[in-house]
Design a protein around this motif. Structure first.
Motif, short mmCIF file in Angstrom:
data_model
loop_
_atom_site.label_atom_id
_atom_site.label_comp_id
_atom_site.label_asym_id
_atom_site.label_seq_id
_atom_site.Cartn_x
_atom_site.Cartn_y
_atom_site.Cartn_z
N LEU A 150 36.59 43.39 54.25
CA LEU A 150 37.72 44.26 54.59
C LEU A 150 38.85 44.10 53.58
CD1 LEU A 150 38.07 43.67 58.44
CD2 LEU A 150 36.91 45.57 57.27
N HIS A 151 39.45 45.21 53.20
CA HIS A 151 40.64 45.16 52.35
C HIS A 151 41.76 44.45 53.13
CE1 HIS A 151 44.51 47.19 50.97
NE2 HIS A 151 44.11 46.48 49.93
N GLY A 152 42.25 43.37 52.58
CA GLY A 152 43.36 42.64 53.23
C GLY A 152 43.03 42.08 54.59
N LEU A 195 38.38 41.16 39.65
CA LEU A 195 39.39 41.99 39.00
C LEU A 195 39.55 43.30 39.78
CD1 LEU A 195 41.22 42.10 36.43
CD2 LEU A 195 39.43 43.54 35.42
N ASP A 196 40.80 43.55 40.21
CA ASP A 196 41.12 44.75 40.99
C ASP A 196 41.76 45.79 40.06
OD1 ASP A 196 42.03 46.65 42.76
OD2 ASP A 196 42.79 45.21 44.20
N CYS A 197 41.22 46.98 40.02
CA CYS A 197 41.68 47.98 39.03
C CYS A 197 42.40 49.17 39.67
CB CYS A 197 40.49 48.44 38.20
SG CYS A 197 39.54 47.05 37.54
N ILE A 242 34.15 43.61 39.87
CA ILE A 242 35.30 44.45 39.54
C ILE A 242 35.42 45.51 40.63
CG2 ILE A 242 35.29 44.01 37.05
CD1 ILE A 242 34.07 46.75 36.67
N GLU A 243 36.68 45.90 40.89
CA GLU A 243 36.99 46.64 42.12
C GLU A 243 37.81 47.89 41.86
OE1 GLU A 243 38.55 44.11 45.21
OE2 GLU A 243 40.12 45.55 45.71
N GLU A 244 37.46 48.93 42.53
CA GLU A 244 38.26 50.17 42.63
C GLU A 244 38.72 50.67 41.27
OE1 GLU A 244 41.86 50.44 45.00
OE2 GLU A 244 41.07 52.19 46.01
N TYR A 245 37.78 50.80 40.36
CA TYR A 245 38.06 51.21 38.98
C TYR A 245 38.29 52.72 38.88
CZ TYR A 245 33.30 50.60 40.40
OH TYR A 245 32.19 50.57 41.19
N GLY A 300 36.50 50.83 48.09
CA GLY A 300 36.56 51.42 49.43
C GLY A 300 37.92 51.42 50.13
N GLU A 301 38.92 50.67 49.62
CA GLU A 301 40.15 50.57 50.42
C GLU A 301 40.88 51.91 50.55
OE1 GLU A 301 41.72 47.76 47.39
OE2 GLU A 301 43.65 48.69 47.82
N HIS A 302 40.67 52.85 49.62
CA HIS A 302 41.30 54.17 49.75
C HIS A 302 40.30 55.26 50.13
CE1 HIS A 302 44.35 51.87 47.41
NE2 HIS A 302 45.13 52.46 48.29
N VAL A 357 39.72 33.94 43.45
CA VAL A 357 41.00 34.63 43.22
C VAL A 357 40.73 36.01 42.63
CG1 VAL A 357 42.32 32.51 42.89
CG2 VAL A 357 41.25 33.60 40.91
N LYS A 358 41.57 36.96 43.03
CA LYS A 358 41.41 38.32 42.50
C LYS A 358 42.68 38.75 41.78
CE LYS A 358 41.12 42.06 45.14
NZ LYS A 358 40.52 42.62 46.35
N LEU A 359 42.53 39.08 40.51
CA LEU A 359 43.65 39.49 39.67
C LEU A 359 43.89 40.99 39.80
CD1 LEU A 359 42.44 37.66 36.46
CD2 LEU A 359 44.56 37.10 37.69
MG LIG Z 1 42.00 46.35 45.93
#
Ligand SMILES: [Mg+2]
Length: 388
Positions: A315-317, A212-214, A238-241, A265-267, A175-177
């Motif tokens: 992949l994002h989503g 954890l998505d930031c 941890i992601e996209e901080y 990477g999603e943006h 799970v990703k918060l």
């Molecule tokens: Mg994200």
């Protein structure tokens, strides 16, 4: 087989009836605060809906000489629709439909005068995905076969969102918060972030991964401080901080947190920023969005670059639409699929309004349909011209 027409469309499908099963409570997305790049402005801090644009989805239909057509979606409404309709379409009509690399390169270079990253790369994504759908339909084969076939029959799926009890019930093992607070919330926010992760670890136990998505909300100092606080809870990543432009910042976080798995990477748009992340070894996991980065063609290039460097792509989503499902099952270094769950707890995922052709995640795994192209079956009566 040449391209006869490129149409930019708007979905005007009659509203789906909605789920049969009543929700137990509203989804986390309704109310949860999520740290974000605009959190420093108090007037819009409370919820991302206060500042995100209300642009609608854009659909692209590409018709070949024999009448076969490919269909795909992308995001960000009128500006993206205008780039496709006003600029890309007139030059691409008449080109060879199956020469997807050539067409991608044309769009990439045509968009140079106004900038390829951002809205133009979203426009490229819509056209590219429609071309892949068309290529599959012309050949009567699913896109994953055009990519060389499946490397796995199913992909491990993780749930993104803060309704953790519900994701456990659905069978997810990761799970990703969404991180609620960032630098402007000071020590109180740091404590609250830790409490959320501690509660989640308590709830899921030791056999479920937590990430954890930031969402681009932090700076280097806050990222390091929060990661050190959370080290006892064993986060998978941890992601996209940081904001995506700050490559040196990503390198600094990598150096200061050598023990923490890092993802982003999603943006980021086009394969080029990913090439730089890979060369600098700034993160462990690359997360392009197939609808934004430049479509399947860009994601495949990123995956191949990453694989040669021993890195993973997720992949994002990518777990909740056919575009991501086809690519994920065909790439050796895409082991996991993200499933953003924005539907309310209690409503079975088969009752959620996914893009037709999507096989919803089941028991924490993602599979793919076997129809031609991306296997998306939507009647043309559901669409109208974007610009009437
Ligand atoms: Mg994200």
């Amino acid at each position: 087989m040449r391209i006869k027409a490129i149409d930019v469309l708007r979905l005007k499908r009659p509203a789906p009836k909605g789920p049969r099963t009543p929700a137990r409570r509203p989804a986390w997305t309704q109310d949860a605060e999520v740290a974000n790049p605009m959190s420093r402005f108090p007037e819009v801090k409370r919820h991302r809906s206060l500042w995100l644009p209300r642009w609608e989805g854009v659909w692209v239909k590409i018709t070949a000489e024999d009448g076969t057509y490919g269909l795909a979606s992308c995001s960000f409404g009128r500006p993206v629709a205008a780039i496709i309709a006003d600029h890309f379409a007139p030059l691409l009509v008449g080109q060879e439909a199956l020469a997807i690399e050539r067409l991608w390169d044309m769009m990439f270079r045509m968009s140079k005068p106004y900038g390829t990253v951002g809205l133009a790369s979203v426009a490229i994504s819509g056209v590219d995905l429609a071309l892949w759908d068309l290529a599959g339909k012309i050949q009567g084969r699913p896109v994953y076969e055009l990519l060389g076939g499946k490397v796995r029959d199913r992909a491990f799926a993780y749930a993104t969102g803060n309704d953790i009890d519900w994701y456990l019930e659905l069978g997810f093992k990761a799970v990703k918060l969404a991180c609620p607070y960032g630098p402007v919330d000071g020590l109180w926010g740091l404590d609250e972030n830790e409490k959320l992760v501690a509660r989640t670890r308590e709830l899921v136990g030791d056999d479920v991964e937590i990430m954890l998505d930031c969402y681009m909300a932090f700076d280097v100092e806050y990222t390091v401080r929060l990661a050190e606080r959370l080290r006892p809870y064993g986060l998978k990543w941890i992601e996209e901080y940081l904001i995506p432009e700050d490559l040196d910042g990503h390198v600094a976080v990598r150096q200061r947190l050598p023990w923490q798995t890092l993802a982003t990477g999603e943006h980021m748009y086009t394969p080029w920023p990913f090439q730089q992340l890979i060369t600098r070894r700034a993160v462990d996991i690359l997360q392009p969005d197939i609808h934004w980065v430049g479509g399947l063609t860009a994601c495949r290039r990123i995956a191949e670059m990453a694989d040669s460097a021993g890195l993973t792509v997720m992949l994002h989503g990518g777990g909740t639409h056919p575009y991501g499902q086809h690519l994920t099952l065909a790439m050796p270094n895409m082991p996991w699929a993200e499933c953003f769950i924005g539907s309310a707890p209690g409503v079975p995922l088969v009752e959620v309004d996914w893009t037709p052709g999507t096989i919803p995640p089941r028991d924490g795994w993602v599979t793919v349909n076997d129809g031609p192209g991306f296997g998306i079956d939507m009647p043309l009566e559901w669409f109208e011209p974007f610009f009437a």
